[in-house]
Design a protein around this motif. Structure first.
Motif, short mmCIF file in Angstrom:
data_model
loop_
_atom_site.label_atom_id
_atom_site.label_comp_id
_atom_site.label_asym_id
_atom_site.label_seq_id
_atom_site.Cartn_x
_atom_site.Cartn_y
_atom_site.Cartn_z
N ASP A 146 0.93 -1.30 -0.02
CA ASP A 146 -0.03 -0.13 -0.02
C ASP A 146 0.84 1.25 -0.04
N ALA A 147 2.10 1.05 0.56
CA ALA A 147 2.89 2.29 0.47
C ALA A 147 3.35 2.77 -0.74
N LEU A 148 3.32 1.94 -1.87
CA LEU A 148 3.55 2.46 -3.23
C LEU A 148 2.52 3.33 -4.05
N ILE B 6 0.38 -0.41 -12.52
CA ILE B 6 0.61 -0.89 -13.96
C ILE B 6 1.61 -2.25 -14.01
N LEU B 7 2.29 -2.52 -12.88
CA LEU B 7 3.13 -3.63 -12.59
C LEU B 7 2.66 -4.80 -11.95
N ASP B 8 1.23 -4.71 -11.85
CA ASP B 8 0.67 -5.72 -10.87
C ASP B 8 -0.39 -6.47 -11.80
N PHE B 9 -0.28 -7.89 -11.87
CA PHE B 9 -1.28 -8.66 -12.78
C PHE B 9 -2.73 -8.41 -12.44
N GLN B 10 -3.01 -8.51 -11.27
CA GLN B 10 -4.47 -8.47 -10.70
C GLN B 10 -5.00 -7.24 -10.97
#
Length: 233
Positions: free
Chosen positions: A35-37, A43-47
């Motif tokens: 959550d800190a990002l 865009i770099l997460d599949f889900q």
């Protein structure tokens, strides 16, 4: 290799290793679970990129449901369920194709084979499917079929990978969602990490049980080198 398909050897280069790292991060769910990002990194997460289907209002204008509705059965409900799976599989295969274009699979084969061969008996190019399998059972199935169709793994390796995937499918996703109900009841110093680590360990245990079974059926251990010299049948 006689009786098998020979994999072409290509120089990986820096681009291949960068592609491998990005795809590992993409399928691992690290970005989505942190959550800190900033949200832009989703865009770099599949889900996150897979998204969600819209909801349909109920007849009273209040309750909502998915496009599958409620109370479906038989062939018609099965057809809608298959439509539910299509985006996941197609999107995962598209990402793998991009990684393969930039020699990401070649990089995975070189880096991960020395680790996965002794642990599970499968080549390094299955590593991306393993990582995807921690988030999605549908994605790992499609990716493994694609690798077999392209002759990059053997039927034996596909079986071992299926055994690895079968237990605790979508491990991280289910552990953080369904399993979260039990964490408050567990008096553990790290209630989320302990069961998650146990599930991953048992995935390797199950794959090696299948490995022993195949060795017994074959009469002797099979040494397959699809990650180096070719595909043995």
């Amino acid at each position: 290799m006689k009786g098998g398909l020979v994999l072409s050897e290509e120089k990986v280069g820096a681009v291949g290793y960068i592609a491998l790292i990005l795809v590992i991060v993409f399928f691992s769910g690290v970005i989505g679970q942190t959550d800190a990002l900033p949200e832009q990194l989703d865009i770099l997460d599949f889900q996150a990129m897979l998204g969600n289907f819209g909801e349909v209002l109920g007849p009273d204008g209040e309750g909502t449901t998915t496009f599958r509705g409620e109370g479906g059965s038989a062939v018609r409900d099965g057809f809608l369920f298959s439509l539910w799976l299509v985006p996941t599989v197609v999107f995962a295969l598209a990402i793998v194709e991009i990684a393969e274009h930039f020699n990401g699979l070649q990089a995975a084969r070189k880096i991960l084979s020395p680790l996965l061969r002794p642990l599970v008996g499968i080549p390094g190019q299955t590593g991306l499917a393993m990582i995807a399998g921690l988030q999605s059972t549908d994605a790992v199935g499609g990716m493994m079929k694609d690798l077999r169709d392209k002759g990059q793994i053997t039927d034996r390796e596909k079986t071992l990978m299926a055994a690895w995937s079968f237990s605790a499918g979508a491990t991280i996703t289910n552990a953080l969602a369904t399993g979260a109900v039990l964490y408050g009841l567990a008096e553990l110093p790290a209630p989320m990490i302990v069961p998650l680590a146990l599930m991953i360990i048992m995935k390797f245990f199950g794959a090696n049980i299948m490995r022993l079974y195949l060795n017994k059926v074959d009469g002797k251990p099979q040494v397959e080198r699809s990650d180096e010299s070719g595909i043995s049948q």
